[in-house]
Design an enzyme around this catalytic site. Sequence first.
Site, PDB file in Angstrom:
ATOM      1  CB  CYS A  50      -0.946   0.008   1.200  1.00 29.01           C
ATOM      2  SG  CYS A  50      -0.104  -0.017   2.807  1.00 29.01           S
ATOM      3  NE  ARG A  52       8.258   0.013   1.177  1.00 31.49           N
ATOM      4  CZ  ARG A  52       9.074   1.023   1.478  1.00 31.49           C
ATOM      5  NH1 ARG A  52       9.989   1.421   0.610  1.00 31.49           N
ATOM      6  NH2 ARG A  52       9.005   1.611   2.646  1.00 31.49           N
ATOM      7  CB  SER A 110       7.518   0.999   7.347  1.00 32.30           C
ATOM      8  OG  SER A 110       7.961  -0.230   6.821  1.00 32.30           O
ATOM      9  N   GLY A 192      -7.567  -9.724   4.074  1.00 29.93           N
ATOM     10  CA  GLY A 192      -6.130  -9.980   4.079  1.00 29.93           C
ATOM     11  C   GLY A 192      -5.504  -9.711   5.429  1.00 29.93           C
ATOM     12  CB  THR A 194      -4.053  -4.679   6.158  1.00 29.33           C
ATOM     13  OG1 THR A 194      -2.743  -4.666   5.582  1.00 29.33           O
ATOM     14  CG2 THR A 194      -4.326  -3.320   6.783  1.00 29.33           C
TER      15      THR A 194
END
Length: 423
Positions: A50, A52, A110, A192, A194
């Site tokens: 989400c 990179r 991150s 998923g 996340t």
Amino acid sequence: MKLLLLGINHNSAPLSLRERVAFVPEQIHLALQDGVASGLGEELAILSTCNRTEIYALAGGDAEVCEQQLLDWLARFHHVDRDQLRDCCYISSDSQALQHMMEVAAGLDSMVLGEPQILGQMKSAYALAAEAGTAGAAMNQLFSQVFSVAKQVRTDTAIGENPVSVAYAAVSLTQHVFSDLGKCSALLIGAGETIELVARHLRDKGIRRIVIANRTLERARKLGEEFQAEAVMLSDIPQYLCDADILVASTASQLPILGKGAVEAALKKRKHRPMVMVDIAVPRDIEPQVAELDDVYLYTVDDLREIVDENKRARESEARKADQMIVEALEGWQARLRSRDAVDTIKDYRAKAERLRDAELERALRQLAKGEDASAVLEQLARGLTNKLIHSPTTQIKEAGAKGRSDLVGWARELLQLRDRDN
């Protein structure tokens, strides 16, 4: 072969561009094979999350040419203006590229410093490349080194303690509007990793009800069982939207799942009670126009920065320890590469010496077979072998001296372990 890296991330580009160059899982296999066929490199891997998109290539030839080929290919594959992409990309090679990969895997690059999900995402990126046949032995060694360093950082620093992920930040944002999540209902779109983390954080906060909507009902049900949540299909979202105080979306859809019209209809049924929506997906799952509606608080991944910055300040000292670990690991890697070059030279030199030895030994054996004096044969063997072994080095040292290359002569004395003549 040179290691080349081309990337775009949350620091270099806005969400509107990042979502255009993101690879959905279904694209990766085709993209990898197309990249190799297009001459990007002999080995290739792609990381797309989400925040990179990065391409890792092992290629021969001129580095600058290969870098431009990577940029051209990415722009062409996603139908993005090359100049716009170039202004938002970062490019590096060899040790600099490897260092960046280590920093990414360790969570140091991150949005949420130290977040643990990125290591799993990098492992998936390598696994997909291996499955597609675009990652061979050299790429395996690189990623093995990267994963080893990331594991060391996790083990030997506190950067992963009390982890604050994008999912945690998303849940924290909802509390800006709803102080008591125990009275709230949440609709999660996707199933998923996340969304799983979001569900866990919401449950820990005492959320009253969770509904999970997913393209595959079986996956939603599996996740729902863990969190006592109801599982529905994506097509059922309008039916449940009006009851959702909180909505978090994170899918791999290439098109928005939730539009302004559907949200507007839900607000009317809610009698304009506020809704918090957090769109973590790239590309976005929720149409940006939804933010124009009253009583809707719509956040994207770029809106998580305040929480992220707070997290960074708390972990800076541990990040510095991790930085030093990466520097040391990189130095060790470079030393091993240099040692490999030296090993090849040593092998070649030993092979040459053994050929000279075998030739002199064969001559000595012939002389002994003829009945010549053994002492004389051995003396000649020793003298002949010595002369042949030192011939090339002495010739090169003389030539260096004649050319005034005192540095080479000095290195020769060091290599041959000769004492300084002044001592």
